[in-house]
Design a protein around this motif. Sequence first.
Motif, PDB file in Angstrom:
ATOM      1  N   GLN A   1       0.773  -0.986  -0.113  1.00  0.00           N
ATOM      2  CA  GLN A   1       0.059   0.049   0.157  1.00  0.00           C
ATOM      3  C   GLN A   1       0.827   1.403   0.011  1.00  0.00           C
TER       4      GLN A   1
ATOM      5  N   LYS B   1      -4.742  -0.773  -2.027  1.00  0.00           N
ATOM      6  CA  LYS B   1      -5.338   0.278  -1.217  1.00  0.00           C
ATOM      7  C   LYS B   1      -7.030   0.156  -1.089  1.00  0.00           C
ATOM      8  N   THR B   2      -7.508  -0.552  -1.977  1.00  0.00           N
ATOM      9  CA  THR B   2      -9.123  -0.502  -2.233  1.00  0.00           C
ATOM     10  C   THR B   2      -9.591  -2.000  -2.124  1.00  0.00           C
ATOM     11  N   MET B   3      -8.781  -2.818  -2.417  1.00  0.00           N
ATOM     12  CA  MET B   3      -9.280  -4.235  -2.655  1.00  0.00           C
ATOM     13  C   MET B   3      -9.935  -4.832  -1.133  1.00  0.00           C
ATOM     14  N   ASN B   4     -11.200  -5.096  -1.091  1.00  0.00           N
ATOM     15  CA  ASN B   4     -11.902  -5.647  -0.008  1.00  0.00           C
ATOM     16  C   ASN B   4     -10.950  -6.851   1.048  1.00  0.00           C
ATOM     17  N   MET B   5     -10.276  -7.745   0.246  1.00  0.00           N
ATOM     18  CA  MET B   5      -9.493  -8.557   1.043  1.00  0.00           C
ATOM     19  C   MET B   5      -8.209  -7.793   1.639  1.00  0.00           C
TER      20      MET B   5
ATOM     21  N   THR C   1      -7.963  -4.933   2.619  1.00  0.00           N
ATOM     22  CA  THR C   1      -8.377  -4.059   3.632  1.00  0.00           C
ATOM     23  C   THR C   1      -8.875  -4.637   4.651  1.00  0.00           C
ATOM     24  N   THR C   2      -9.613  -5.956   4.635  1.00  0.00           N
ATOM     25  CA  THR C   2      -9.971  -6.712   5.933  1.00  0.00           C
ATOM     26  C   THR C   2      -8.662  -7.348   6.600  1.00  0.00           C
TER      27      THR C   2
END
Length: 122
Positions: free
Chosen positions: A87, A98-102, A104-105
């Motif tokens: 990131q 920076k934006t991928m759901n996985m 960020t989780t």
Amino acid sequence: MSFAAAIGLVSTLAAGSAIAQDAGVRAMADRLNDYPTAARADYVFGCMAANGQDQKSLRNCSCSIDVIASILPYEKYEEAETVLSLQQASGERMSAFKTMNMATTIVADLRRAQAEAEMLCF
């Protein structure tokens, strides 16, 4: 069933239970100690750089990585550290991290563990 046979059965069950419990304790200890020493040291050095180079910071930072290790398996910690480093990189390809759901989780799990460690250790 005779009394002696009943005692033998109880002893066998108790021994099996103790072995299973001991195996469970060993498995828990292995899970809690799955962080390599170098990873723990790296965390402590970084933490001390941010919080001071004294004995109190050493104790607090050591406590912090121990709490994180008790919450997050090393594999998840390593994934989160990798995502965080990606990131920080620039470029179009890196923006997905920076934006991928996985991604960020994964980072959110590390942040929660760090918050818990901060509450308990600092």
